[in-house]
Design a protein around this motif. Structure first.
Motif, mmCIF file in Angstrom:
data_model
loop_
_atom_site.group_PDB
_atom_site.id
_atom_site.type_symbol
_atom_site.label_atom_id
_atom_site.label_comp_id
_atom_site.label_asym_id
_atom_site.label_seq_id
_atom_site.Cartn_x
_atom_site.Cartn_y
_atom_site.Cartn_z
ATOM 1 N N GLU A 139 18.797 19.075 44.030
ATOM 2 C CA GLU A 139 19.532 18.501 42.901
ATOM 3 C C GLU A 139 20.906 19.142 42.735
ATOM 4 O OE1 GLU A 139 17.447 18.730 39.154
ATOM 5 O OE2 GLU A 139 19.107 17.798 38.069
ATOM 6 N N TYR A 140 21.921 18.313 42.602
ATOM 7 C CA TYR A 140 23.267 18.780 42.253
ATOM 8 C C TYR A 140 23.439 18.641 40.743
ATOM 9 C CZ TYR A 140 24.271 18.847 47.196
ATOM 10 O OH TYR A 140 24.223 19.155 48.526
ATOM 11 N N CYS A 141 24.353 19.431 40.175
ATOM 12 C CA CYS A 141 24.652 19.297 38.747
ATOM 13 C C CYS A 141 25.214 17.895 38.517
ATOM 14 C CB CYS A 141 25.717 20.296 38.309
ATOM 15 S SG CYS A 141 25.210 21.986 38.519
ATOM 16 N N SER A 142 24.936 17.352 37.333
ATOM 17 C CA SER A 142 25.371 15.972 37.061
ATOM 18 C C SER A 142 26.898 15.857 37.097
ATOM 19 C CB SER A 142 24.822 15.492 35.732
ATOM 20 O OG SER A 142 25.241 16.373 34.724
ATOM 21 N N ASN A 143 27.607 16.975 36.850
ATOM 22 C CA ASN A 143 29.072 16.914 36.934
ATOM 23 C C ASN A 143 29.599 17.376 38.293
ATOM 24 O OD1 ASN A 143 28.523 19.589 36.663
ATOM 25 N ND2 ASN A 143 29.910 19.974 34.951
ATOM 26 N N GLN A 144 28.688 17.649 39.218
ATOM 27 C CA GLN A 144 29.100 18.047 40.571
ATOM 28 C C GLN A 144 28.292 17.293 41.614
ATOM 29 O OE1 GLN A 144 28.800 22.361 40.710
ATOM 30 N NE2 GLN A 144 31.031 22.471 40.789
ATOM 31 N N LYS A 145 28.191 15.980 41.406
ATOM 32 C CA LYS A 145 27.448 15.158 42.367
ATOM 33 C C LYS A 145 28.141 15.216 43.711
ATOM 34 C CE LYS A 145 25.941 11.858 38.888
ATOM 35 N NZ LYS A 145 26.059 10.475 38.389
ATOM 36 N N TYR A 146 27.389 14.992 44.783
ATOM 37 C CA TYR A 146 28.024 14.954 46.106
ATOM 38 C C TYR A 146 28.121 13.504 46.561
ATOM 39 C CZ TYR A 146 29.520 16.026 50.751
ATOM 40 O OH TYR A 146 30.278 16.085 51.904
ATOM 41 N N ARG A 147 29.331 13.049 46.767
ATOM 42 C CA ARG A 147 29.632 11.675 47.185
ATOM 43 C C ARG A 147 28.899 10.659 46.289
ATOM 44 N NH1 ARG A 147 32.342 12.303 52.577
ATOM 45 N NH2 ARG A 147 33.777 13.882 51.834
ATOM 46 N N GLY A 148 28.891 10.984 45.004
ATOM 47 C CA GLY A 148 28.349 10.037 44.029
ATOM 48 C C GLY A 148 26.866 10.153 43.763
ATOM 49 N N PHE A 149 26.173 11.047 44.452
ATOM 50 C CA PHE A 149 24.723 11.175 44.243
ATOM 51 C C PHE A 149 24.337 12.563 43.751
ATOM 52 C CE2 PHE A 149 25.167 7.679 47.220
ATOM 53 C CZ PHE A 149 24.361 6.725 46.623
ATOM 54 N N GLN A 150 23.407 12.559 42.803
ATOM 55 C CA GLN A 150 22.942 13.824 42.241
ATOM 56 C C GLN A 150 21.749 14.397 43.005
ATOM 57 O OE1 GLN A 150 22.171 13.581 38.043
ATOM 58 N NE2 GLN A 150 21.771 15.793 37.842
#
Ligand SMILES: [Zn+2]
Length: 224
Positions: A139-150
């Motif tokens: 899981e990525y932080c909701s404000n640090q998604k990777y290429r649009g995905f969390q």
């Protein structure tokens, strides 16, 4: 030394049997489930010379498709990928060794609370419910998604251990320095100009999210 679990010996219609100097190593993930056989039969039934030299399964098994002194297409680059940087098209695939990690890549959460691979319908990204729910989530932080995905499938410890051994072996054999910089997680001119180093497919193309910057992968690359 690397231990090859299975050598697939692709027919030479599936790659280009021309030995080339290698300057880059490019990491991909397959967007597929738990069957390297499935990946291979898909590649082998196409008439295009699209493939990577290696695939690493979730168990950490190393599959070799063809000898890494030869090459195949795996970057999918056209002039517009270069034009954004004011660069002219150049043929990078012959000089880049491709490695695939078996993984579903980006995931989305369904109303049942579980995570599924993504599919596109009517321009929208929706959970692909034809696939099983994926248990191993990163899981990525909701404000640090990777290429649009969390959410992404997590690359396994076994997979990253095999990848590390393989990278060391390839760096040694082909005299490639990793030249790690965190710019590899964005599209970077270093990748597109064919600079020596280890890159992600996402270092060349904004529309790709492989491989994603899972912290264990990033740390491993930094420490090479
Ligand atoms: Zn890729």
């Amino acid at each position: 030394m690397i231990k090859i679990y299975k050598d697939w010996n692709f027919p030479d219609t599936q790659y280009v049997r021309e030995a080339t100097e290698k300057r880059q190593i490019v990491l991909h993930h397959t967007v597929s489930g738990d069957s390297v056989n499935g990946d291979m039969s898909w590649w082998l039934h196409t008439t295009e010379r699209v493939a990577t030299a290696y695939v690493i399964s979730r168990e950490g098994h190393l599959h070799r498709c063809f000898d890494d002194k030869y090459w195949a297409y795996h970057l999918g680059l056209t002039t517009h990928h270069f034009a954004k940087f004011g660069l002219n098209y150049r043929k990078l695939d012959p000089h880049a060794i491709g490695i695939e990690l078996d993984s579903w890549g980006a995931l989305v959460q369904h109303t049942d609370g579980k995570f599924y691979p993504v599919t596109r319908k009517d321009g929208k990204v929706v959970p692909n419910l034809k696939c099983k729910a994926v248990p191993n989530i990163y899981e990525y932080c909701s404000n640090q998604k990777y290429r649009g995905f969390q959410y992404y499938e997590r690359y396994t410890t076994a997979q990253l251990a095999t990848l590390k051994d393989l990278l060391r072996h390839l760096m040694d054999t082909h005299h490639i320095s990793p030249n790690y910089k965190s710019d590899i997680w964005n599209v970077t001119a270093r990748a597109l100009t064919g600079s020596e180093g280890i890159f992600a497919h996402a270092s060349y193309r904004q529309d790709k999210s492989d491989v994603h910057p899972q912290v264990e992968l990033d740390n491993m690359l930094k420490a090479l």
